[in-house]
Design a protein around this motif. Structure first.
Motif: not given
Lengths: 487, 399
Positions: A378-381, A383-384, A396, A390-393
């Motif tokens: 779970t990656v929330g505001p 977090d990096c 970015n 998966r978790h990068c635009d």
């Protein structure tokens, strides 16, 4: 295998025909087999089912097909036939039943399932893999059944549900239309079940909820059943694990069972012999880190802080590559004390570092996270951590790679692959690019990425690397994506 | 008011606070219900003492023991954990978690990328409105969708709110179940590397999302003016990054840059631009069908700390505990009243104990009101528990 049940039921061995014992293609595997079988058959059945489960896993990870899609099913079908497992291929297609061959296939399916339970009950990771695969198999088979077969299955398993009345349905029809992801809602019958019976639908917001109940059409019953199937299987595995001692008195079985799962367990990198000094981390991060760790390292250097998820993911990785506890403490302390006083660090953060090394709390020696774990984080505001693919635009990710001087051609390949959801394949492309090779490794662990990279840089000969590669493909079976289980 | 508060005096004030103001009786009854059918003594409590000494696996079997423990240890912070199969202080290694309230933790620090008035530990009446929205949306979803009735809302003492669901079904919900509820309620996903954190797809909007949007709409323009999300250069840039369609983005950029800085005006212009764009480019609409809704959600929808909800044995600060950094009481409040609640109305340990402070009388009253609300929740929980036990007994008689 629930040995208690086994003992009790030996007295009522079913002596009837195979058709009575196996009235349906699909089973919930509630009763263990009781007949005697030769050791030879035991081994064959086990290996064959393993091939089947591995085929499911390969279809999702290596081939990158969406689970339960047509390509996915086609791949499995043809793979099973190629491997000479026609009977499983047929079982997965749903036989109308009747022929002797079908009945024998059902018997093999039954026995083999219970053998693998014994091989895979040993630890949490094995269990998780096994449950995820068996669940996929169950779902796939359920979904290919026609409505007549579904009805029979319900009857045989004493599952009875009554649909809601037309009036009740009319009252909530607009909500049903909004919240159920199907067309033709008006013609469907709806059933009312407790929300915790269909957690997968709740999680993805694919069902209308009201007052603690979920309203599902007939076709969503696969969710109810697979939830029951999973719970039952999880409990049975726990019970089986308790009785392992008794089984292991039989040495013939021990060798076989242990061999079965050991050949497919990936390394967990919890213990490492190498020692890496923290002074070299900056250069290592550019040369040998996977992107997920590189971005955490850089973030830490930049802001002198990481949030909990990042500290856990990066901290365990560092342990895995061979940073000692003392060095690790020094490393985090040096960064964090740039923005806080020593006292605060010692009180609030050093516990965590020691915890990662199994020196605090439950004192478990925690393993570094695998790709599977990281992808599902779970990656929330703020977090990096997580998996950058998966978790990068997209923009970015592109900027990041450009910043590292990655060749534009490779960047677009990596970005395209990750857009399609093949995060580990993208990672492997990144590996090839920064090392200027074309290995196409199956990356399933950040520490594996690191070790492969180090081997390559230290000039260990290429042939050996290729050999490693093969082993990794085998390991794949265990470490791949199972979005399904244990989320 | 906060200026009056001195953390060093805490150790002197707390014993009096625990005796005179902490609602020990109701507190124990609440915990008791939450443990049933296990005894109260199987519940883990944890204390943070002066100098951050941390005591875990404490437990009490009645109110008297609680009072004794309070006086002996004088905890600066009080946390509540799970219900185990044994007393948590003994046999820790083979103890199993049997039950735990379903809890939610919403913290304003998670809003730092959107709020412009405050950062980190700071909080003001303006950003408090985010909590008001969060409370309303979550409360409604828990009641309407999941059918929960015994819900307690608590101010965390500084910059957030906690929610405790005590219904039996919620208490015994397993980890995957908690995870599913949390994911159902979580619409904002992604870390610092994702600009657009909300994706509502292009199918119908789920009933719960539509309901949440109706709630957000009640506050959206007000918050927009409070926060001026799009008036600065950075704010505008962050906003533009959420528009996935290149043409629409550059059109919006050109138009908004020329406008005065008012966020409301910029927003209204964006909406009309968006609507025209959708009319003219029917084919591109699928991708941005819910763009307006997605942006509203990203700025205003509750940002849950899902790990707290998912964990079966996560410790959470107790109601009526004192926040050691602010001296504020973690008061219980009614979700319907959240909108009227002002941070300056929250009693502090100082204002309760020292009659000479300006807010003293008012704060004393607010404390009483808060205890009364707590009482009401506990009474209805006790009723529900009694009914459940009766139903259980009937069930077992039938067999």
């Amino acid at each position: 295998m629930d040995l208690n049940i086994k003992r009790k039921s030996t007295k009522t061995v079913i002596t009837g025909s195979l058709l009575e014992t196996y009235p349906h293609d699909l089973q919930m595997y509630k009763i263990p087999p009781t007949e005697e079988i030769p050791l030879q058959e035991f081994e064959t059945l086990a290996l064959e089912r393993l091939t089947l489960l591995r085929s499911l896993a390969t279809a999702t990870t290596l081939k990158g097909f969406r689970p339960f899609s047509d390509e996915w099913k086609e791949y499995i079908q043809s793979d099973l036939r190629n491997q000479g497992l026609k009977y499983y291929a047929k079982l997965c297609e749903y036989t109308k039943c009747g022929t002797d061959a079908d009945l024998h296939a059902r018997r093999k399916d039954h026995i083999a399932h219970f053998i693998l339970r014994l091989a895979y009950c040993r630890n949490e990771e094995l269990r998780r893999w096994f449950v995820a695969r068996e669940l996929e198999l169950f779902k796939m088979r359920f979904m290919t059944m026609n409505s007549e077969a579904v009805d029979t299955f319900f009857r045989l398993n004493n599952l009875s549900y009554t649909n809601i009345s037309e009036e009740e349905k009319l009252e909530i029809i607009s909500c049903l239309r909004e919240s159920t992801p199907y067309q033709n809602i008006d013609n469907m019958k709806f059933y009312k079940v407790k929300f915790y019976e269909v957690l997968d639908l709740v999680r993805s917001r694919k069902v209308f909820l009201n007052g603690g109940y979920a309203f599902i059409p007939h076709r969503d019953f696969v969710s109810v059943l697979s939830a029951q199937f999973r719970t039952h299987l999880r409990q049975s595995l726990a019970v089986a694990c308790h009785h392992l001692g008794e089984i292991e008195q039989d040495e013939r079985l021990v060798c076989l069972l242990k061999g079965l799962h050991q050949s497919y367990t990936g390394a967990d990198y919890a213990d490492t012999k190498a020692v890496v000094p923290i002074e070299s981390l900056d250069s290592l991060s550019a040369k040998s880190y996977p992107l997920c760790m590189r971005q955490l390292h850089e973030q830490l250097r930049l802001s002198h802080h990481l949030r909990h998820g990042g500290r856990l993911q990066y901290g365990l990785f560092l342990k895995g590559i061979g940073v000692t506890l003392e060095d690790s403490l020094r490393f985090w302390r040096e960064e964090f004390t740039k923005i806080m006083d020593l006292d605060k660090f010692e009180k609030q953060y050093s516990y965590n570092v020691r915890y990662n090394y199994g020196k605090e709390g439950s004192k478990r020696n925690y393993s570094p996270f695998s790709c599977l774990r990281i992808i599902n984080e779970t990656v929330g505001p703020g977090d990096c951590h997580g998996c950058p693919y998966r978790h990068c635009d997209v923009s970015n990710l592109k900027n990041k790679l450009q910043g590292y001087g990655v060749d534009p051609q490779a960047i677009s390949e990596i970005v395209d692959t990750s857009k399609k959801g093949h995060f580990q394949v993208a990672c492997s492309k990144y590996f090839d690019t920064i090392h200027n090779v074309d290995l196409g490794l199956g990356i399933n662990h950040p520490n594996q990425f690191f070790e492969e990279s180090q081997k390559l840089l230290k000039g260990e000969i290429k042939v050996e690397i290729k050999k490693e590669n093969k082993i990794n493909l085998k390991k794949e079976a265990l470490d791949d994506l199972d979005f399904d289980d244990d989320l | 008011m906060v200026g009056h508060y001195d953390e060093n005096l805490l150790s002197d004030m707390l014993p009096l606070y625990y005796t005179k103001y902490f609602p020990q009786n109701i507190f124990c009854r609440w915990l008791c219900c939450g443990c049933s059918p296990q005894p109260l003594s199987n519940r883990e409590l944890s204390f943070t003492l002066a100098d951050d000494v941390y005591l875990r696996y404490l437990s009490i079997s009645d109110q008297k023991e609680l009072q004794t423990l309070f006086q002996k240890k004088c905890p600066h912070k009080l946390d509540i954990g799970a219900v185990y199969n044994t007393k948590p202080s003994i046999a820790r290694h083979d103890s199993v978690v049997l039950a735990r309230e379903l809890v939610f933790d919403i913290d304003l620090t998670d809003y730092d990328e959107v709020r412009t008035c405050c950062k980190e530990a700071k909080v003001c009446e303006k950003c408090w409105k985010f909590m008001v929205i969060a409370c309303e949306i979550i409360d409604k979803a828990l009641k309407d969708d999941f059918g929960f009735q015994n819900i307690l809302w608590v101010f965390s003492g500084r910059r957030g709110i906690h929610c405790w669901v005590s219904d039996y079904e919620a208490r015994v919900l397993d980890s995957p179940g908690r995870g599913a509820v949390a994911d159902y309620l979580c619409l904002i996903m992604g870390g610092d590397n994702q600009n657009k954190k909300v994706n509502l797809g292009n199918d119908n909007l789920h009933t719960s999302i539509r309901r949440a949007l109706d709630i957000i709409d009640k506050y959206f323009e007000e918050i927009l003016q409070d926060q001026e999300f799009f008036s600065t250069n950075d704010g505008l840039k962050a906003f533009l990054k959420q528009i996935p369609d290149d043409n629409l983005r550059s059109q919006t950029e050109k138009k908004l840059e020329k406008l005065p800085e008012s966020s409301l005006e910029r927003w209204r212009n964006f909406i009309s631009l968006y609507e025209t764009y959708c009319r003219e480019n029917g084919f591109a609409v699928r991708k941005i069908k819910y763009l307006v809704e997605e942006i509203k959600v990203q700025y205003c929808y509750p940002r849950l700390d899902v790990n707290v909800t998912k964990g079966f044995n996560h410790l959470l600060k107790s109601p009526f505990s004192i926040h050691p950094k602010t001296g504020k009481v973690s008061v219980v409040f009614k979700p319907t009243n959240a909108r009227k609640m002002k941070l300056s109305d929250v009693p502090t340990i100082q204002s309760l104990l020292d009659d000479s402070t300006a807010d003293s009388t008012e704060h004393q009253n607010n404390m009483k009101t808060s205890v009364k609300i707590f009482q009401e929740v506990v009474f209805s929980l006790e009723k529900a528990e009694a009914m459940r036990r009766k139903a259980d007994a009937n069930m077992s008689l039938e067999f």
